[in-house]
Write a protein that holds these residues in place. Sequence first.
Motif, short mmCIF file in Angstrom:
data_model
loop_
_atom_site.label_atom_id
_atom_site.label_comp_id
_atom_site.label_asym_id
_atom_site.label_seq_id
_atom_site.Cartn_x
_atom_site.Cartn_y
_atom_site.Cartn_z
N GLY A 8 1.30 -0.75 0.07
CA GLY A 8 0.08 -0.17 -0.16
C GLY A 8 1.14 1.35 -0.25
O GLY A 8 1.60 1.41 -0.84
N THR A 9 0.75 2.47 0.75
CA THR A 9 1.22 3.86 1.24
C THR A 9 2.40 3.50 1.69
O THR A 9 3.04 4.23 2.43
N GLY A 10 2.84 2.16 2.30
CA GLY A 10 4.09 2.10 2.60
C GLY A 10 4.32 2.27 4.29
O GLY A 10 5.37 2.00 5.13
N GLU A 11 3.18 2.24 4.97
CA GLU A 11 2.83 2.67 6.65
C GLU A 11 4.16 1.77 6.92
O GLU A 11 4.73 1.52 8.02
N ILE A 12 3.84 0.11 7.42
CA ILE A 12 4.28 -0.44 7.95
C ILE A 12 5.76 -0.84 7.19
O ILE A 12 6.83 -1.49 7.74
N SER A 13 5.73 -0.60 5.65
CA SER A 13 7.12 -0.96 5.28
C SER A 13 8.43 0.22 6.05
O SER A 13 9.63 -0.14 6.82
N ILE A 14 7.68 1.40 6.01
CA ILE A 14 8.89 1.94 6.88
C ILE A 14 8.57 1.92 8.52
O ILE A 14 9.80 1.96 8.45
N MET A 25 -0.60 3.76 -5.21
CA MET A 25 -0.24 3.84 -3.88
C MET A 25 1.59 3.61 -2.86
O MET A 25 1.89 3.83 -2.48
N LEU A 26 1.79 2.82 -4.63
CA LEU A 26 3.30 3.08 -4.38
C LEU A 26 3.87 4.74 -4.61
O LEU A 26 5.01 4.25 -4.23
#
Length: 247
Positions: free
Chosen positions: A46-52, A70-71
């Motif tokens: 998605g918009t990277g919340e967990i990645s970050i 989203m990316l």
Amino acid sequence: MIYKGFAEIYDELMKEAPYTRWTEFLHERMSKFGNGGTNVLDLGCGTGEISIRLKQKGYHVTGMDISEEMLSIAFQKTAELGLSIPYFQHDMRFPGELGQLFDGIFICCDSLNYLQSEEDVHAALHAVFDQLAPDGILVFDVHSLYKIHEIFNEATFADNNDEVSYIWNSFIGDAPDSIEHDLSFFVRRGSMYERFDEYHTQRTYSVKQYEEMLVQAGFTLLEVSADFKNQPPEQQSERIFFVAAKK
């Protein structure tokens, strides 16, 4: 669902999502069941919340999503924080060659439920298996059957504020154990509001079916829990978590 106009306001609508709890849950499973490596793939990022958050905890993170919109938001947020995370646009059923294997692959926020058939889920699980390093783990969460039939069915969710308003209607879909989400949302543009309409479909399966699909894909099932409680699912559990390993 590729989340077109929805991507723009996704973070606003999901601002109460327990991303920190998700991240801690993933970290705890990597510590308990992992192979000691820190190379992870956030699939359906998605918009990277967990990645970050994973990056900030010291993981070597790659993000992947089917939605270019989203990316784009994920990349922008990551850059603004001074972080570096490679993001790729791929369908989770056909992720392509990433040139590396991962110690952990995570499919969070019920992303797997957007696959429309059991064959699609099989394809995604087989693809994940191929992308995992030996003794690497897969962690994913899905909606329970109870949530589909007792919470989502015939439900309406709405919010009204100065910048974004929405009406979200859900009803049982044509496929077994599926839910249809009919969304209308209004985004402020100066003194006017722009309307977007989207239609999302999600489908889930029983715990037993997911367990069988994992075994068929070659995984060893390690843990099944619910609702971040580290306990087995109950009749009214809403979100089911699975942990499996490539042994």
